[in-house]
Design an enzyme around this catalytic site. Structure first.
Site, PDB file in Angstrom:
ATOM      1  N   HIS A 121     110.394  49.893 -14.126  1.00 56.41           N
ATOM      2  CA  HIS A 121     109.704  48.623 -14.406  1.00 56.41           C
ATOM      3  C   HIS A 121     108.390  48.819 -15.157  1.00 56.41           C
ATOM      4  CE1 HIS A 121     112.124  46.872 -10.808  1.00 56.41           C
ATOM      5  NE2 HIS A 121     112.860  47.037 -11.868  1.00 56.41           N
ATOM      6  N   CYS A 133     103.654  43.090 -32.706  1.00 58.61           N
ATOM      7  CA  CYS A 133     103.381  43.438 -34.104  1.00 58.61           C
ATOM      8  C   CYS A 133     103.850  44.870 -34.316  1.00 58.61           C
ATOM      9  CB  CYS A 133     101.888  43.301 -34.418  1.00 58.61           C
ATOM     10  SG  CYS A 133     100.857  44.596 -33.675  1.00 58.61           S
ATOM     11  N   CYS A 154      95.393  43.003 -28.726  1.00 57.49           N
ATOM     12  CA  CYS A 154      96.094  44.100 -29.418  1.00 57.49           C
ATOM     13  C   CYS A 154      95.141  44.679 -30.445  1.00 57.49           C
ATOM     14  CB  CYS A 154      97.349  43.588 -30.112  1.00 57.49           C
ATOM     15  SG  CYS A 154      98.061  44.800 -31.246  1.00 57.49           S
ATOM     16  N   CYS A 157      96.682  43.924 -34.238  1.00 58.53           N
ATOM     17  CA  CYS A 157      96.763  42.616 -34.897  1.00 58.53           C
ATOM     18  C   CYS A 157      95.797  41.603 -34.295  1.00 58.53           C
ATOM     19  CB  CYS A 157      98.195  42.082 -34.794  1.00 58.53           C
ATOM     20  SG  CYS A 157      98.634  41.575 -33.112  1.00 58.53           S
ATOM     21  N   GLY A 193     111.321  52.764   0.898  1.00 59.80           N
ATOM     22  CA  GLY A 193     110.296  51.736   0.769  1.00 59.80           C
ATOM     23  C   GLY A 193     110.605  50.639  -0.222  1.00 59.80           C
ATOM     24  N   ALA A 237     107.259  55.765   5.277  1.00 55.36           N
ATOM     25  CA  ALA A 237     107.627  56.856   4.361  1.00 55.36           C
ATOM     26  C   ALA A 237     106.611  57.990   4.440  1.00 55.36           C
ATOM     27  CB  ALA A 237     107.710  56.320   2.931  1.00 55.36           C
TER      28      ALA A 237
HETATM   29  C1  BV8 Z   1     116.937  41.273 -15.712  1.00 57.48           C
HETATM   30  C2  BV8 Z   1     107.298  44.802 -12.685  1.00 57.48           C
HETATM   31  C3  BV8 Z   1     118.381  40.539 -17.404  1.00 57.48           C
HETATM   32  C4  BV8 Z   1     106.355  43.674 -12.850  1.00 57.48           C
HETATM   33  C5  BV8 Z   1     109.206  43.985 -11.386  1.00 57.48           C
HETATM   34  C6  BV8 Z   1     121.473  40.008  -9.617  1.00 57.48           C
HETATM   35  C7  BV8 Z   1     121.379  39.269  -8.477  1.00 57.48           C
HETATM   36  C8  BV8 Z   1     120.254  38.424  -8.284  1.00 57.48           C
HETATM   37  C9  BV8 Z   1     119.218  38.346  -9.220  1.00 57.48           C
HETATM   38  C10 BV8 Z   1     119.322  39.085 -10.355  1.00 57.48           C
HETATM   39  C11 BV8 Z   1     120.440  39.899 -10.559  1.00 57.48           C
HETATM   40  N1  BV8 Z   1     120.263  40.510 -11.740  1.00 57.48           N
HETATM   41  C12 BV8 Z   1     119.079  40.102 -12.296  1.00 57.48           C
HETATM   42  C13 BV8 Z   1     118.498  39.228 -11.468  1.00 57.48           C
HETATM   43  C14 BV8 Z   1     117.230  38.577 -11.691  1.00 57.48           C
HETATM   44  C15 BV8 Z   1     116.027  39.456 -11.291  1.00 57.48           C
HETATM   45  C16 BV8 Z   1     116.066  39.744  -9.814  1.00 57.48           C
HETATM   46  O1  BV8 Z   1     116.512  40.767  -9.365  1.00 57.48           O
HETATM   47  N2  BV8 Z   1     115.529  38.763  -9.056  1.00 57.48           N
HETATM   48  C17 BV8 Z   1     115.409  38.943  -7.588  1.00 57.48           C
HETATM   49  C18 BV8 Z   1     114.055  38.434  -7.146  1.00 57.48           C
HETATM   50  C19 BV8 Z   1     116.498  38.226  -6.879  1.00 57.48           C
HETATM   51  N3  BV8 Z   1     116.002  40.705 -12.047  1.00 57.48           N
HETATM   52  C20 BV8 Z   1     115.391  40.677 -13.263  1.00 57.48           C
HETATM   53  O2  BV8 Z   1     114.894  39.686 -13.751  1.00 57.48           O
HETATM   54  C21 BV8 Z   1     115.376  41.979 -14.030  1.00 57.48           C
HETATM   55  N4  BV8 Z   1     115.726  41.728 -15.399  1.00 57.48           N
HETATM   56  O3  BV8 Z   1     117.811  41.090 -14.904  1.00 57.48           O
HETATM   57  O4  BV8 Z   1     117.089  41.054 -17.043  1.00 57.48           O
HETATM   58  C22 BV8 Z   1     118.398  40.517 -18.856  1.00 57.48           C
HETATM   59  C23 BV8 Z   1     119.282  41.366 -19.470  1.00 57.48           C
HETATM   60  C24 BV8 Z   1     119.365  41.312 -20.855  1.00 57.48           C
HETATM   61  C25 BV8 Z   1     118.556  40.419 -21.590  1.00 57.48           C
HETATM   62  C26 BV8 Z   1     117.663  39.592 -20.919  1.00 57.48           C
HETATM   63  C27 BV8 Z   1     117.550  39.650 -19.540  1.00 57.48           C
HETATM   64  C28 BV8 Z   1     113.946  42.575 -14.061  1.00 57.48           C
HETATM   65  C29 BV8 Z   1     113.543  42.997 -12.692  1.00 57.48           C
HETATM   66  C30 BV8 Z   1     112.154  43.693 -12.753  1.00 57.48           C
HETATM   67  C31 BV8 Z   1     111.020  42.730 -12.516  1.00 57.48           C
HETATM   68  N5  BV8 Z   1     109.748  43.457 -12.474  1.00 57.48           N
HETATM   69  N6  BV8 Z   1     108.029  44.674 -11.422  1.00 57.48           N
HETATM   70  C32 BV8 Z   1     105.182  43.757 -11.895  1.00 57.48           C
HETATM   71  O5  BV8 Z   1     105.200  44.615 -10.998  1.00 57.48           O
HETATM   72  O6  BV8 Z   1     104.260  42.979 -12.092  1.00 57.48           O
HETATM   73  S1  BV8 Z   1     110.056  43.833  -9.891  1.00 57.48           S
HETATM   74  C33 BV8 Z   1     108.873  44.212  -8.661  1.00 57.48           C
HETATM   75  O7  BV8 Z   1     109.353  43.570  -7.504  1.00 57.48           O
HETATM   76  C34 BV8 Z   1     108.763  45.670  -8.294  1.00 57.48           C
HETATM   77  O8  BV8 Z   1     108.796  46.518  -9.407  1.00 57.48           O
HETATM   78  C35 BV8 Z   1     109.971  45.850  -7.377  1.00 57.48           C
HETATM   79  O9  BV8 Z   1     111.122  46.086  -8.106  1.00 57.48           O
HETATM   80  C36 BV8 Z   1     110.089  44.490  -6.730  1.00 57.48           C
HETATM   81  C37 BV8 Z   1     109.494  44.517  -5.373  1.00 57.48           C
HETATM   82  O10 BV8 Z   1     110.399  45.164  -4.552  1.00 57.48           O
HETATM   83  P1  BV8 Z   1     109.905  46.414  -3.667  1.00 57.48           P
HETATM   84  O11 BV8 Z   1     109.294  47.445  -4.527  1.00 57.48           O
HETATM   85  O12 BV8 Z   1     111.059  46.778  -2.833  1.00 57.48           O
HETATM   86  O13 BV8 Z   1     108.716  45.802  -2.795  1.00 57.48           O
HETATM   87  P2  BV8 Z   1     108.795  44.702  -1.613  1.00 57.48           P
HETATM   88  O14 BV8 Z   1     107.408  44.288  -1.350  1.00 57.48           O
HETATM   89  O15 BV8 Z   1     109.825  43.676  -1.928  1.00 57.48           O
HETATM   90  O16 BV8 Z   1     109.350  45.531  -0.359  1.00 57.48           O
HETATM   91  C38 BV8 Z   1     108.601  46.589   0.145  1.00 57.48           C
HETATM   92  C39 BV8 Z   1     109.510  47.255   1.159  1.00 57.48           C
HETATM   93  O17 BV8 Z   1     108.820  48.403   1.661  1.00 57.48           O
HETATM   94  C40 BV8 Z   1     109.848  46.362   2.347  1.00 57.48           C
HETATM   95  O18 BV8 Z   1     111.237  46.479   2.628  1.00 57.48           O
HETATM   96  C41 BV8 Z   1     109.002  46.944   3.492  1.00 57.48           C
HETATM   97  O19 BV8 Z   1     109.647  46.840   4.741  1.00 57.48           O
HETATM   98  C42 BV8 Z   1     108.895  48.397   3.067  1.00 57.48           C
HETATM   99  N7  BV8 Z   1     107.709  49.108   3.546  1.00 57.48           N
HETATM  100  C43 BV8 Z   1     106.439  48.629   3.674  1.00 57.48           C
HETATM  101  N8  BV8 Z   1     105.613  49.629   4.079  1.00 57.48           N
HETATM  102  C44 BV8 Z   1     106.378  50.770   4.178  1.00 57.48           C
HETATM  103  C45 BV8 Z   1     107.722  50.427   3.833  1.00 57.48           C
HETATM  104  N9  BV8 Z   1     108.731  51.317   3.826  1.00 57.48           N
HETATM  105  C46 BV8 Z   1     108.418  52.618   4.171  1.00 57.48           C
HETATM  106  N10 BV8 Z   1     107.146  53.010   4.497  1.00 57.48           N
HETATM  107  C47 BV8 Z   1     106.111  52.140   4.516  1.00 57.48           C
HETATM  108  N11 BV8 Z   1     104.901  52.550   4.859  1.00 57.48           N
HETATM  109 ZN    ZN Z   2      99.700  43.424 -32.183  1.00 53.48          ZN
END
Ligand code: BV8
Ligand code: ZN
Length: 261
Positions: A121, A133, A154, A157, A193, A237
């Site tokens: 990501h 650009c 940027c 540009c 995680g 973790a």
């Molecule tokens: C796309 C960057 C298509 C930005 C991020 C299929 C089914 C359903 C939906 C979709 C699908 N396919 C696509 C989608 C849509 C969407 C999606 O998945 N939506 C979800 C919400 C349902 N996916 C997309 O849009 C992707 N793109 O599909 O494009 C396309 C193809 C061609 C042309 C055009 C379009 C893009 C997905 C990436 C988005 N960007 N991040 C930014 O960060 O600002 S995602 C971002 O959220 C993170 O990178 C990460 O991936 C996600 C968060 O998840 P986690 O990292 O797991 O964090 P979270 O807080 O949720 O959980 C933390 C976990 O840790 C918990 O379980 C907790 O219990 C645990 N924990 C806490 N402490 C600890 C621990 N575990 C161990 N030890 C600890 N101490």
């Molecule tokens: Zn530019």
């Protein structure tokens, strides 16, 4: 032996025997460093969910608001250090048999020295031209906290710059996806995680399982993956990975040979 000790021994044994180990990480691996997770207690910024702000539409609507969120996150992350979970993964990545794929944009894996890291990501410390650009299409590193101007511009540009991350609704980098999919051809797939709800990252464990890999999860809470993996270890973790590493460091406990009947 406690259930945890059992699970740790089973996973350690599998890792020891593996010729290919793949690790997928999410925000939970950085939680112990103080980086807010997305769905955890501090997951909301003001009243916004990540899915509300990390989109091209949100940026088009209000680039300043989106940049305020990214500037806030950069400030948080800049004050954090890699934790023992990052350190164990970095050390393991020194072996060619290990592949590390992350959803995290905080680059703490990079700061821990992880080799061959696939950043699915992107990185919050890289920028690119929002107008794409010619010269601004290539991302550039900028880790000034706070950025000198908000929104940053940027340098080529003068248009708006955007964070070098993959937003919801945007495709992941083809090269990164290819590397991640290749890494699912492994003996052991460890998911650490992550809440396993964001795709295509959340699909990798299923692909690994389908290709015959032994799958294991380390998470503080159950996730949609917990019932699918071979072993789900509930815990931090930052504790579980060092415990696994310890077991890997210990000499193999010879399994007692059955007495000749
Ligand atoms: C796309 C960057 C298509 C930005 C991020 C299929 C089914 C359903 C939906 C979709 C699908 N396919 C696509 C989608 C849509 C969407 C999606 O998945 N939506 C979800 C919400 C349902 N996916 C997309 O849009 C992707 N793109 O599909 O494009 C396309 C193809 C061609 C042309 C055009 C379009 C893009 C997905 C990436 C988005 N960007 N991040 C930014 O960060 O600002 S995602 C971002 O959220 C993170 O990178 C990460 O991936 C996600 C968060 O998840 P986690 O990292 O797991 O964090 P979270 O807080 O949720 O959980 C933390 C976990 O840790 C918990 O379980 C907790 O219990 C645990 N924990 C806490 N402490 C600890 C621990 N575990 C161990 N030890 C600890 N101490
Ligand atoms: Zn530019």
């Amino acid at each position: 032996m406690t259930i945890l000790a059992d699970a740790l021994s089973i996973v350690a044994e599998r890792i020891r025997r593996a010729s290919r180990l793949t690790i997928l990480t999410g925000a939970g691996v950085s939680a112990a460093s103080g980086v807010p997770t997305f769905r955890g207690a501090h997951g909301l910024w003001r009243q916004f969910r990540a899915e509300d702000l990390a989109t091209p539409a949100a940026f088009a609507r209000d680039p300043r608001l989106v940049w305020e969120w990214y500037a806030w996150r950069r400030e948080q992350i800049a004050a954090c250090q890699p934790n023992p979970a990052h350190d164990v993964i970095a050390r393991w990545s020194g072996s060619d048999k290990v592949a590390v794929v992350t959803q995290n944009v905080d680059d703490l894996h990079v700061r821990a020295g992880t080799r061959g890291l696939v950043r699915l990501h992107g990185s919050i410390w890289e920028l690119l031209c929002a107008d794409r650009c010619a010269s601004g299409a290539a991302r550039w590193r900028d880790d000034r906290v706070p950025p000198p101007e908000l929104p940053p511009r940027c340098p080529h540009c003068g248009g708006l710059a955007r964070p070098g991350v993959v937003w919801f609704g945007e495709p992941l980098g083809a090269h990164d996806v290819e590397a991640a999919v290749q890494a699912t051809a492994c003996d052991v797939f460890l998911t650490v995680g992550t809440s396993a709800v964001v795709y295509p990252a959340a699909g990798l464990m299923h692909q690994a399982k389908a290709s015959g890999a032994f799958t294991a999860e380390i998470n503080q809470e159950p996730t949609p993956a917990s019932a699918i993996v071979d072993v789900a270890i509930q815990g931090g973790a930052e504790h579980i990975l060092p415990a696994l590493d310890d077991r890997l460091g210990q000499p193999r406990v010879p399994t007692p040979k059955p007495y000749p009947s």
